[in-house]
Motif scaffolding. Sequence first.
Motif, PDB file in Angstrom:
ATOM      1  N   GLU A  30       0.793  -1.227   0.000  1.00  0.00           N
ATOM      2  CA  GLU A  30       0.000   0.000   0.000  1.00  0.00           C
ATOM      3  C   GLU A  30       0.833   1.288   0.000  1.00  0.00           C
ATOM      4  N   PRO A  31       1.840   1.435   0.863  1.00  0.00           N
ATOM      5  CA  PRO A  31       2.571   2.714   0.871  1.00  0.00           C
ATOM      6  C   PRO A  31       3.194   3.053  -0.489  1.00  0.00           C
ATOM      7  N   THR A  32       3.653   2.029  -1.201  1.00  0.00           N
ATOM      8  CA  THR A  32       4.237   2.286  -2.522  1.00  0.00           C
ATOM      9  C   THR A  32       3.188   2.802  -3.507  1.00  0.00           C
ATOM     10  N   TRP A  33       1.953   2.381  -3.317  1.00  0.00           N
ATOM     11  CA  TRP A  33       0.868   2.875  -4.172  1.00  0.00           C
ATOM     12  C   TRP A  33       0.539   4.348  -3.871  1.00  0.00           C
ATOM     13  N   LEU A  34       1.069   4.843  -2.755  1.00  0.00           N
ATOM     14  CA  LEU A  34       0.967   6.292  -2.492  1.00  0.00           C
ATOM     15  C   LEU A  34       2.245   7.021  -2.923  1.00  0.00           C
ATOM     16  N   GLY A  35       3.274   6.239  -3.253  1.00  0.00           N
ATOM     17  CA  GLY A  35       4.559   6.845  -3.605  1.00  0.00           C
ATOM     18  C   GLY A  35       4.881   6.649  -5.077  1.00  0.00           C
ATOM     19  N   ALA A  36       5.798   5.729  -5.334  1.00  0.00           N
ATOM     20  CA  ALA A  36       6.280   5.552  -6.714  1.00  0.00           C
ATOM     21  C   ALA A  36       5.156   5.167  -7.677  1.00  0.00           C
ATOM     22  N   LEU A  37       4.138   4.470  -7.179  1.00  0.00           N
ATOM     23  CA  LEU A  37       3.018   4.080  -8.056  1.00  0.00           C
ATOM     24  C   LEU A  37       1.801   4.984  -7.857  1.00  0.00           C
ATOM     25  N   GLY A  38       1.978   6.014  -7.029  1.00  0.00           N
ATOM     26  CA  GLY A  38       0.873   6.945  -6.765  1.00  0.00           C
ATOM     27  C   GLY A  38       1.143   8.291  -7.412  1.00  0.00           C
ATOM     28  N   MET A  39       0.543   9.304  -6.831  1.00  0.00           N
ATOM     29  CA  MET A  39       0.650  10.639  -7.409  1.00  0.00           C
ATOM     30  C   MET A  39       2.117  11.084  -7.588  1.00  0.00           C
ATOM     31  N   PRO A  40       3.002  10.845  -6.608  1.00  0.00           N
ATOM     32  CA  PRO A  40       4.400  11.278  -6.799  1.00  0.00           C
ATOM     33  C   PRO A  40       5.058  10.593  -7.999  1.00  0.00           C
ATOM     34  N   GLY A  41       4.789   9.319  -8.159  1.00  0.00           N
ATOM     35  CA  GLY A  41       5.361   8.608  -9.299  1.00  0.00           C
ATOM     36  C   GLY A  41       4.821   9.140 -10.622  1.00  0.00           C
ATOM     37  N   MET A  42       3.508   9.409 -10.652  1.00  0.00           N
ATOM     38  CA  MET A  42       2.896   9.962 -11.866  1.00  0.00           C
ATOM     39  C   MET A  42       3.510  11.337 -12.179  1.00  0.00           C
ATOM     40  N   THR A  43       3.703  12.105 -11.116  1.00  0.00           N
ATOM     41  CA  THR A  43       4.271  13.452 -11.250  1.00  0.00           C
ATOM     42  C   THR A  43       5.687  13.379 -11.820  1.00  0.00           C
ATOM     43  N   ALA A  44       6.461  12.460 -11.286  1.00  0.00           N
ATOM     44  CA  ALA A  44       7.836  12.288 -11.764  1.00  0.00           C
ATOM     45  C   ALA A  44       7.840  11.878 -13.231  1.00  0.00           C
ATOM     46  N   TYR A  45       7.000  10.915 -13.558  1.00  0.00           N
ATOM     47  CA  TYR A  45       6.999  10.341 -14.908  1.00  0.00           C
ATOM     48  C   TYR A  45       6.589  11.374 -15.955  1.00  0.00           C
ATOM     49  N   PHE A  46       5.448  12.022 -15.741  1.00  0.00           N
ATOM     50  CA  PHE A  46       4.964  12.954 -16.772  1.00  0.00           C
ATOM     51  C   PHE A  46       5.749  14.268 -16.761  1.00  0.00           C
ATOM     52  N   GLY A  47       6.182  14.681 -15.578  1.00  0.00           N
ATOM     53  CA  GLY A  47       6.994  15.893 -15.524  1.00  0.00           C
ATOM     54  C   GLY A  47       8.298  15.728 -16.285  1.00  0.00           C
ATOM     55  N   LEU A  48       8.917  14.580 -16.106  1.00  0.00           N
ATOM     56  CA  LEU A  48      10.221  14.354 -16.730  1.00  0.00           C
ATOM     57  C   LEU A  48      10.095  14.047 -18.220  1.00  0.00           C
ATOM     58  N   THR A  49       9.172  13.174 -18.565  1.00  0.00           N
ATOM     59  CA  THR A  49       9.122  12.733 -19.960  1.00  0.00           C
ATOM     60  C   THR A  49       8.335  13.695 -20.843  1.00  0.00           C
ATOM     61  N   GLU A  50       7.245  14.258 -20.337  1.00  0.00           N
ATOM     62  CA  GLU A  50       6.404  15.120 -21.177  1.00  0.00           C
ATOM     63  C   GLU A  50       6.833  16.581 -21.077  1.00  0.00           C
ATOM     64  N   VAL A  51       6.829  17.131 -19.868  1.00  0.00           N
ATOM     65  CA  VAL A  51       7.161  18.548 -19.709  1.00  0.00           C
ATOM     66  C   VAL A  51       8.660  18.744 -19.956  1.00  0.00           C
ATOM     67  N   GLY A  52       9.456  17.862 -19.385  1.00  0.00           N
ATOM     68  CA  GLY A  52      10.904  17.966 -19.551  1.00  0.00           C
ATOM     69  C   GLY A  52      11.385  17.443 -20.896  1.00  0.00           C
ATOM     70  N   ALA A  53      10.545  16.684 -21.601  1.00  0.00           N
ATOM     71  CA  ALA A  53      10.918  16.132 -22.908  1.00  0.00           C
ATOM     72  C   ALA A  53      12.276  15.435 -22.838  1.00  0.00           C
ATOM     73  N   LEU A  54      12.407  14.582 -21.830  1.00  0.00           N
ATOM     74  CA  LEU A  54      13.662  13.866 -21.565  1.00  0.00           C
ATOM     75  C   LEU A  54      14.198  13.132 -22.788  1.00  0.00           C
ATOM     76  N   GLN A  55      15.483  13.321 -23.035  1.00  0.00           N
ATOM     77  CA  GLN A  55      16.164  12.568 -24.090  1.00  0.00           C
ATOM     78  C   GLN A  55      17.238  11.698 -23.435  1.00  0.00           C
ATOM     79  N   ASP A  56      17.421  10.510 -23.990  1.00  0.00           N
ATOM     80  CA  ASP A  56      18.459   9.617 -23.466  1.00  0.00           C
ATOM     81  C   ASP A  56      19.802  10.342 -23.402  1.00  0.00           C
ATOM     82  N   GLY A  57      20.519  10.121 -22.296  1.00  0.00           N
ATOM     83  CA  GLY A  57      21.894  10.613 -22.213  1.00  0.00           C
ATOM     84  C   GLY A  57      22.043  12.064 -21.796  1.00  0.00           C
ATOM     85  N   GLU A  58      20.958  12.755 -21.507  1.00  0.00           N
ATOM     86  CA  GLU A  58      21.072  14.159 -21.096  1.00  0.00           C
ATOM     87  C   GLU A  58      21.572  14.275 -19.652  1.00  0.00           C
ATOM     88  N   THR A  59      21.860  15.517 -19.261  1.00  0.00           N
ATOM     89  CA  THR A  59      22.241  15.797 -17.876  1.00  0.00           C
ATOM     90  C   THR A  59      21.016  16.349 -17.146  1.00  0.00           C
TER      91      THR A  59
END
Lengths: 333, 333
Positions: free
Chosen positions: A120-149
């Motif tokens: 359950e706690p992980t479903w509030l963390g990495a699999l919850g809102m924080p994880g979603m925030t990290a994923y979409f913030g980095l890949t969509e807003v940040g437009a992450l490219q392999d190998g960047e800094t």
Amino acid sequence: MTWTSTQVQLARRPEGVPSDDVWDITSTEVAEPADGEVVVQVRYLSLDPAMRGWLNDVRSYIPPVQIGEVMRAGGTGTVVASAHPDHAVGDVVTGTVGAREYATLPGEELTTLDLDLADEPTWLGALGMPGMTAYFGLTEVGALQDGETVLVSAAAGAVGSVVAQIAKARGCRVIGVAGGPDKVAWLRELGCDEAIDYREGDLTRQVRKAAPDGVDIYFDNVGGPLLDAALANLRRGARVVLCGAISGYNAQSLPDGPKRYMSLLVFRARMEGFVVFDYEDRYPEAIAAIGSMIRDGSLVARETVLDGGVRAFPEALRGLFDGVNTGKLVLAL
Amino acid sequence: MTWTSTQVQLARRPEGVPSDDVWDITSTEVAEPADGEVVVQVRYLSLDPAMRGWLNDVRSYIPPVQIGEVMRAGGTGTVVASAHPDHAVGDVVTGTVGAREYATLPGEELTTLDLDLADEPTWLGALGMPGMTAYFGLTEVGALQDGETVLVSAAAGAVGSVVAQIAKARGCRVIGVAGGPDKVAWLRELGCDEAIDYREGDLTRQVRKAAPDGVDIYFDNVGGPLLDAALANLRRGARVVLCGAISGYNAQSLPDGPKRYMSLLVFRARMEGFVVFDYEDRYPEAIAAIGSMIRDGSLVARETVLDGGVRAFPEALRGLFDGVNTGKLVLAL
């Protein structure tokens, strides 16, 4: 049957750090659910920096919590009564349950959890809102490219630790920033190439040393002086992802803005904000990606679980701003 | 043959507004051009806010002017001697000629002007760097869409007046900001739907009144309190185009940053900087578009032409920061 539920209501709007007298802790009787509703016995509450913003009576991306309302909070728990076809007694679910022991909610606002994938706690963390925030913030807003800094602040926190690990998995050079030697040591365990302790000061110099060629993405959870230090150390075409500004959330007036914002011109860079709820339709994609990383061991999901029940909510919330947590901070009821 | 050229050299780095003693005004002999070079008799010098930044010894998008160097400046003039096949004596050309009466330059750094389309001063304004800046900043960085609400600061200036008119031609609702009743009246002549006089204060309220539903694009030439007022009045998905920050260019320490930058999160908005030189390959596209608007009367190109020759350069530059100009400020030699 009825259930007696202790709950945390907003009594008055806080100035600065929310003290105990901001809250009323009361008991109420929870009745059998009406048609379409479910009663959940809450087991874990999520503590999020964004909560502080919800207490201010200002227009934002979500309405503020009103005086007298139960405090808004994500959580997990067990269905104890159901009048909704998708939920059975005994199911473990997650949703915006509120800071209380029993919550009556429309069944469609709850999601059943796969406890084989994570607790359950992980479903509030990495699999919850924080994880979603990290994923979409980095890949969509940040437009992450392999190998960047990639530079990430509050990197030992719920969002930052997932950002750091997704970036590492994409072959990036990752610089994590956190407070204190324990967190910095953990960042290195997570695979950060460089770990900065912001308490050691001179952030511009520390960032320059860690990223002499500048950063392509700065994922900002904190605002304040570190945002200026990042702006001074961008690469051409950099993206500054505005996720949060925890350093200023308890300030009693609007904190200073980033003095170095004109670096965005020099570096042809952009600074962009987002709200994770906008990606709700795509949460399954992020859960699949992060879940797969948890399974293959490339992502460590960590939570700091506080005990003390719902009455400990006010103290737990303050703990978040003191940085008591490594990974996601949750309160066990 | 030789020519005697009076020139403006940087004598010392300014603090604050560049006073007369920042400059050395000297004379030099200009010889016949070497192979590939051209001697230009400068007729008009461009005065640009960006010049102030070029005087600071800091890393930026272009190297600073060095002590002892002739001040960098765009200009137009007439070829008086040529050892380059593309340029003949009598041609009227533009380029980075420097603050001097005669400039010897490689022929490939000069562009011959079409004086049928517009006079020399317009080639330093709407058809010069300011016009290019307006065009690419608005359409590329701002990603302008027909019918949006566009707020532009320094709207009576060289860049802002072109931004306002391109946006109008695209069916946008345009709010221009300038200082003083004459400029505000001119903004209405240009077709601005609303014109704000920043000297009247309470910018947040003024912007809200002019754009009650918020702005899609804020084209920022000034920084300072107007940037905060714009941030407080964005629409969801808004773009803040960072073109300049003239309000702070003469500050002796870094001015405050935008306190309201977290509006970018609330409104899922972005703030992005750019440097017009990056679009150099596409200048012909912008010249064609703006030239066509000049021809059909949908764009009014205006310049404020100062007299006084090259010796008046220091005073003319200060005038830019005092807002003496409507439209592009140029100095006639």
